[in-house]
Design a protein around this motif. Structure first.
Motif, PDB file in Angstrom:
ATOM      1  N   PRO A  96       2.955 -25.320   6.328  1.00 31.19           N
ATOM      2  CA  PRO A  96       3.352 -25.877   5.024  1.00 31.19           C
ATOM      3  C   PRO A  96       3.594 -24.755   4.019  1.00 31.19           C
ATOM      4  CG  PRO A  96       1.011 -26.187   5.400  1.00 31.19           C
ATOM      5  CD  PRO A  96       1.579 -25.686   6.692  1.00 31.19           C
ATOM      6  N   PRO A  97       4.493 -24.939   3.080  1.00 26.45           N
ATOM      7  CA  PRO A  97       4.797 -23.884   2.093  1.00 26.45           C
ATOM      8  C   PRO A  97       3.570 -23.556   1.239  1.00 26.45           C
ATOM      9  CG  PRO A  97       5.774 -25.979   1.441  1.00 26.45           C
ATOM     10  CD  PRO A  97       5.255 -26.166   2.835  1.00 26.45           C
ATOM     11  N   GLN A  98       3.403 -22.243   0.956  1.00 23.72           N
ATOM     12  CA  GLN A  98       2.271 -21.762   0.155  1.00 23.72           C
ATOM     13  C   GLN A  98       2.778 -21.047  -1.094  1.00 23.72           C
ATOM     14  OE1 GLN A  98      -0.175 -19.326   2.634  1.00 23.72           O
ATOM     15  NE2 GLN A  98      -0.710 -21.013   4.064  1.00 23.72           N
ATOM     16  N   ALA A  99       1.896 -20.894  -2.052  1.00 23.84           N
ATOM     17  CA  ALA A  99       2.263 -20.189  -3.295  1.00 23.84           C
ATOM     18  C   ALA A  99       2.467 -18.698  -3.019  1.00 23.84           C
ATOM     19  CB  ALA A  99       1.169 -20.383  -4.353  1.00 23.84           C
ATOM     20  N   PRO A 100       3.460 -18.066  -3.637  1.00 21.44           N
ATOM     21  CA  PRO A 100       3.702 -16.635  -3.371  1.00 21.44           C
ATOM     22  C   PRO A 100       2.525 -15.776  -3.849  1.00 21.44           C
ATOM     23  CG  PRO A 100       5.022 -17.365  -5.226  1.00 21.44           C
ATOM     24  CD  PRO A 100       4.389 -18.596  -4.631  1.00 21.44           C
ATOM     25  N   ALA A 101       2.276 -14.641  -3.135  1.00 17.88           N
ATOM     26  CA  ALA A 101       1.169 -13.731  -3.467  1.00 17.88           C
ATOM     27  C   ALA A 101       1.532 -12.929  -4.727  1.00 17.88           C
ATOM     28  CB  ALA A 101       0.896 -12.779  -2.312  1.00 17.88           C
ATOM     29  N   PRO A 102       0.538 -12.595  -5.605  1.00 16.10           N
ATOM     30  CA  PRO A 102       0.838 -11.807  -6.833  1.00 16.10           C
ATOM     31  C   PRO A 102       1.242 -10.377  -6.472  1.00 16.10           C
ATOM     32  CG  PRO A 102      -1.515 -12.070  -6.558  1.00 16.10           C
ATOM     33  CD  PRO A 102      -0.879 -12.932  -5.505  1.00 16.10           C
ATOM     34  N   PRO A 103       2.113  -9.755  -7.263  1.00 14.69           N
ATOM     35  CA  PRO A 103       2.533  -8.365  -6.963  1.00 14.69           C
ATOM     36  C   PRO A 103       1.372  -7.398  -7.163  1.00 14.69           C
ATOM     37  CG  PRO A 103       3.372  -9.062  -9.090  1.00 14.69           C
ATOM     38  CD  PRO A 103       2.750 -10.280  -8.470  1.00 14.69           C
ATOM     39  N   PRO A 104       1.337  -6.278  -6.414  1.00 15.79           N
ATOM     40  CA  PRO A 104       0.237  -5.287  -6.574  1.00 15.79           C
ATOM     41  C   PRO A 104       0.334  -4.562  -7.923  1.00 15.79           C
ATOM     42  CG  PRO A 104       1.918  -4.465  -5.070  1.00 15.79           C
ATOM     43  CD  PRO A 104       2.280  -5.896  -5.369  1.00 15.79           C
ATOM     44  N   GLN A 105      -0.811  -4.210  -8.482  1.00 12.41           N
ATOM     45  CA  GLN A 105      -0.889  -3.516  -9.776  1.00 12.41           C
ATOM     46  C   GLN A 105      -1.009  -1.994  -9.557  1.00 12.41           C
ATOM     47  OE1 GLN A 105      -4.056  -5.161 -12.088  1.00 12.41           O
ATOM     48  NE2 GLN A 105      -3.193  -7.262 -12.069  1.00 12.41           N
ATOM     49  N   PHE A 106      -0.343  -1.239 -10.420  1.00 14.08           N
ATOM     50  CA  PHE A 106      -0.327   0.243 -10.294  1.00 14.08           C
ATOM     51  C   PHE A 106      -1.579   0.848 -10.951  1.00 14.08           C
ATOM     52  CE2 PHE A 106       0.839   4.422 -12.067  1.00 14.08           C
ATOM     53  CZ  PHE A 106       1.103   5.087 -10.878  1.00 14.08           C
ATOM     54  N   ASN A 107      -2.225   1.803 -10.252  1.00 13.77           N
ATOM     55  CA  ASN A 107      -3.422   2.495 -10.746  1.00 13.77           C
ATOM     56  C   ASN A 107      -3.042   3.944 -11.060  1.00 13.77           C
ATOM     57  OD1 ASN A 107      -5.967   3.342 -11.428  1.00 13.77           O
ATOM     58  ND2 ASN A 107      -6.824   3.132  -9.326  1.00 13.77           N
ATOM     59  N   PRO A 108      -2.997   4.308 -12.344  1.00 14.60           N
ATOM     60  CA  PRO A 108      -2.585   5.700 -12.652  1.00 14.60           C
ATOM     61  C   PRO A 108      -3.631   6.741 -12.267  1.00 14.60           C
ATOM     62  CG  PRO A 108      -3.191   4.525 -14.642  1.00 14.60           C
ATOM     63  CD  PRO A 108      -3.219   3.506 -13.546  1.00 14.60           C
ATOM     64  N   ASN A 109      -4.915   6.425 -12.114  1.00 11.17           N
ATOM     65  CA  ASN A 109      -5.957   7.388 -11.763  1.00 11.17           C
ATOM     66  C   ASN A 109      -6.072   7.632 -10.269  1.00 11.17           C
ATOM     67  OD1 ASN A 109      -6.625   7.571 -14.525  1.00 11.17           O
ATOM     68  ND2 ASN A 109      -8.042   5.799 -14.340  1.00 11.17           N
ATOM     69  N   PHE A 110      -5.220   6.975  -9.461  1.00 10.91           N
ATOM     70  CA  PHE A 110      -5.339   7.147  -8.016  1.00 10.91           C
ATOM     71  C   PHE A 110      -4.792   8.502  -7.613  1.00 10.91           C
ATOM     72  CE2 PHE A 110      -3.314   6.798  -3.834  1.00 10.91           C
ATOM     73  CZ  PHE A 110      -4.430   6.521  -3.060  1.00 10.91           C
ATOM     74  N   ARG A 111      -5.580   9.278  -6.835  1.00 17.35           N
ATOM     75  CA  ARG A 111      -5.175  10.574  -6.297  1.00 17.35           C
ATOM     76  C   ARG A 111      -5.323  10.533  -4.789  1.00 17.35           C
ATOM     77  NH1 ARG A 111      -3.542  10.642 -10.563  1.00 17.35           N
ATOM     78  NH2 ARG A 111      -3.724  12.215 -12.222  1.00 17.35           N
ATOM     79  N   PRO A 112      -4.333  11.013  -4.066  1.00 18.63           N
ATOM     80  CA  PRO A 112      -4.494  11.026  -2.607  1.00 18.63           C
ATOM     81  C   PRO A 112      -5.547  12.031  -2.186  1.00 18.63           C
ATOM     82  CG  PRO A 112      -2.490  12.154  -3.250  1.00 18.63           C
ATOM     83  CD  PRO A 112      -3.048  11.534  -4.500  1.00 18.63           C
ATOM     84  N   PRO A 113      -6.292  11.802  -1.127  1.00 16.99           N
ATOM     85  CA  PRO A 113      -7.346  12.726  -0.674  1.00 16.99           C
ATOM     86  C   PRO A 113      -6.710  13.998  -0.128  1.00 16.99           C
ATOM     87  CG  PRO A 113      -7.054  10.975   0.914  1.00 16.99           C
ATOM     88  CD  PRO A 113      -6.190  10.635  -0.249  1.00 16.99           C
ATOM     89  N   PRO A 114      -7.444  15.182  -0.251  1.00 21.53           N
ATOM     90  CA  PRO A 114      -6.922  16.434   0.305  1.00 21.53           C
ATOM     91  C   PRO A 114      -6.898  16.369   1.816  1.00 21.53           C
ATOM     92  CG  PRO A 114      -9.176  16.721  -0.450  1.00 21.53           C
ATOM     93  CD  PRO A 114      -8.782  15.359  -0.885  1.00 21.53           C
ATOM     94  N   PRO A 115      -6.018  17.143   2.414  1.00 20.90           N
ATOM     95  CA  PRO A 115      -5.965  17.135   3.886  1.00 20.90           C
ATOM     96  C   PRO A 115      -7.237  17.710   4.487  1.00 20.90           C
ATOM     97  CG  PRO A 115      -4.560  18.850   2.989  1.00 20.90           C
ATOM     98  CD  PRO A 115      -5.025  18.047   1.814  1.00 20.90           C
ATOM     99  N   ALA A 116      -7.698  17.160   5.574  1.00 26.82           N
ATOM    100  CA  ALA A 116      -8.913  17.599   6.263  1.00 26.82           C
ATOM    101  C   ALA A 116      -8.622  18.854   7.053  1.00 26.82           C
ATOM    102  CB  ALA A 116      -9.419  16.492   7.180  1.00 26.82           C
TER     103      ALA A 116
END
Length: 284
Positions: free
Chosen positions: A249-269
């Motif tokens: 049965p049809p479902q309600a669409p999922a909300p769009p993802p929110q942007f986090n400005p403080n997110f930093r990718p982890p350094p390479p191991a």
């Protein structure tokens, strides 16, 4: 009468003269009277009656007679015979037709060997929105020269279950098996070419396809539900014929993802070490 008169009349010499027609009639009635007295029992004659004057009366012809012989001669006459024929014809015309006696047909006594095997398949035509049932009954031990039979029975004819006008019964019979019945909806049967039966003598299987006429109210409800994307309550979904899982049965669409400005990718191991576990964005 002289001798010459007798010769002229045609009589023999030494005998009397020729009898007239009146004398012949009298003699004939006398002989009939004597014969009737010897053979007929007047006590069994429904038209013979003796009145208070001692005379004998014929109740059919309403005639009076002086003695029994005269009455018997009257019964042999033309008038009495004609009245008997008229009375018999009138009674035959007025007599109502008697109902025929109920003759019960002799039923064949057969030793039953049990119930046959069966298979019932539900069918659905999406084009005509028509539902049907396919019955397949196995009769491997059926008698030679016989063919299975079926008939519809109202819910008010049976005594096994409570009477319900919403249902009817479909019966199958074939000797020496017991009669089996199926409880089906009391909907109008489509008796066109879609309703057919077939008896396979090789496999001993009796097939019957029973289609029901589509109900306009349910068709309108299904069409309205198909336009809205859901089926109304009480209407089962159409059967799936192996074309994959039924659609969700049809479902309600999922909300769009929110942007986090403080997110930093982890350094390479460094080499030889496992990378740290990933960090997921947290919604505020």
């Amino acid at each position: 009468m002289s001798f010459m008169d007798a010769r002229e009349a045609g009589s023999k010499p030494g005998s009397g003269g020729a009898a007239s027609q009146q004398n012949e009639a009298i003699d004939r009635r006398e002989r009939l009277r004597r014969l009737a007295l010897e053979t007929i029992d007047l006590s069994k004659d429904p038209y013979f009656m003796r009145n208070h004057l001692g005379q004998y009366e014929c109740r059919l012809c309403l005639t009076l007679h002086n003695n029994e012989g005269n009455y018997l001669a009257h019964t042999q006459g033309k008038r009495h015979q004609q009245n008997l024929a008229k009375r018999a014809a009138r009674e035959a015309a007025e007599k109502p037709a008697l109902p025929q006696p109920n003759r019960r047909a002799t039923t064949k006594q057969t030793v039953k060997i049990g119930r046959p095997g069966y298979k019932v398949t539900k069918q659905y035509d999406p084009e005509t929105m028509q539902r049907s049932l396919l019955f397949q009954i196995d009769y491997p031990e059926i008698e030679e020269g016989t063919k299975p039979r079926h008939r519809f029975m109202s819910a008010y004819e049976q005594r096994k279950e409570a009477q319900d006008k919403k249902y009817q019964f479909l019966l199958f019979a074939a000797d020496p098996y017991e009669v089996i019945a199926f409880k089906i909806p009391n909907s109008e049967v489509d008796r066109s070419d879609r309703l057919f039966s077939y008896w396979d003598q090789d496999s001993k299987v009796y097939s019957l396809q029973l289609p029901f006429k589509p109900e306009p109210e349910k068709i309108a409800a299904q069409q309205a539900a198909a336009g809205a994307g859901a089926l109304p309550p009480g209407i089962p979904p159409p059967p799936n014929f192996g074309l994959g899982p039924p659609p969700l049965p049809p479902q309600a669409p999922a909300p769009p993802p929110q942007f986090n400005p403080n997110f930093r990718p982890p350094p390479p191991a460094p080499m030889g070490q496992a990378p740290p576990p990933p960090q997921f964005m947290q919604q505020r």
